[in-house]
Design an enzyme around this catalytic site. Sequence first.
Site, PDB file in Angstrom:
ATOM      1  N   CYS A  84      19.747 -14.999 -29.994  1.00 54.68           N
ATOM      2  CA  CYS A  84      18.293 -15.111 -29.852  1.00 54.68           C
ATOM      3  C   CYS A  84      17.791 -16.352 -30.604  1.00 54.68           C
ATOM      4  O   CYS A  84      17.966 -17.466 -30.121  1.00 54.68           O
ATOM      5  CB  CYS A  84      17.612 -13.830 -30.323  1.00 54.68           C
ATOM      6  SG  CYS A  84      15.882 -13.713 -29.790  1.00 54.68           S
ATOM      7  N   HIS A 169      20.077  -9.302 -27.323  1.00 56.70           N
ATOM      8  CA  HIS A 169      20.567  -8.708 -28.565  1.00 56.70           C
ATOM      9  C   HIS A 169      21.652  -7.664 -28.276  1.00 56.70           C
ATOM     10  O   HIS A 169      21.348  -6.473 -28.139  1.00 56.70           O
ATOM     11  CB  HIS A 169      19.418  -8.063 -29.337  1.00 56.70           C
ATOM     12  CG  HIS A 169      18.473  -9.040 -29.941  1.00 56.70           C
ATOM     13  ND1 HIS A 169      18.649  -9.561 -31.204  1.00 56.70           N
ATOM     14  CD2 HIS A 169      17.349  -9.621 -29.436  1.00 56.70           C
ATOM     15  CE1 HIS A 169      17.661 -10.411 -31.469  1.00 56.70           C
ATOM     16  NE2 HIS A 169      16.864 -10.464 -30.412  1.00 56.70           N
ATOM     17  N   GLU A 171      23.715  -6.430 -30.250  1.00 59.72           N
ATOM     18  CA  GLU A 171      23.898  -5.529 -31.399  1.00 59.72           C
ATOM     19  C   GLU A 171      22.936  -4.349 -31.395  1.00 59.72           C
ATOM     20  O   GLU A 171      23.149  -3.354 -32.105  1.00 59.72           O
ATOM     21  CB  GLU A 171      23.734  -6.318 -32.706  1.00 59.72           C
ATOM     22  CG  GLU A 171      22.320  -6.695 -33.081  1.00 59.72           C
ATOM     23  CD  GLU A 171      21.780  -7.941 -32.408  1.00 59.72           C
ATOM     24  OE1 GLU A 171      20.702  -8.416 -32.806  1.00 59.72           O
ATOM     25  OE2 GLU A 171      22.436  -8.439 -31.464  1.00 59.72           O
TER      26      GLU A 171
END
Length: 204
Positions: A84, A169, A171
């Site tokens: 990002c 993202h 994660e």
Amino acid sequence: MICVLLNDSDFDRTLSPLEFALEKMGVLYRTWRTFREGFPQDASCCDGLIISGGFTMKNYFEEKSDLYGASYLRNFNKPILGICLGMQILARLAGVSLVVSKELGLSRVWLDGGNDLFKGMKSPLEVCQRHNYALPYVPHGYSIIARNDSTFIQAIASKDNLKYGIQFHPEEIDLGSEMDSLKIFSNFASIVERHSTENSGGGK
């Protein structure tokens, strides 16, 4: 070892989702909270870098001027993964000015399965998006390796296979990114290990 440059001050005293993801995938790492600790003084301790998401580039750029963080990345000649904000930092280093492109929530992303970063992963992939800016075009020296319908450039890879950026993202499993997205971290760890071996005399 992979060094994590954590840029999100929301996780000053607690583990970030990125750190949880790396631990879940068994990736050896050490974190520098750039907003408090700065950057690794000895880059030789880092076999690869992950630049996290966050809210500001103030440790990297001030208007159009490069700060220490930008110089640190320019001089780092090992694999880098930007997530990002991290991808946007890589784009700025390549001379790209960002554009406003707000994307929040989940979206489907189509991956280039031929790239090592996405090896063995499903496509399309449902992932969490949380950004206000995006790349208007692919930086010179890079190619696009993932896309979606709203923010077309979802991931980039440098032609020398050293720098990778992803807009989404992987994660954020708790916010809806599919578990398969975590393979990005083990794939990046493999890229780092291969580069380290090839440049230590252990490769063919």
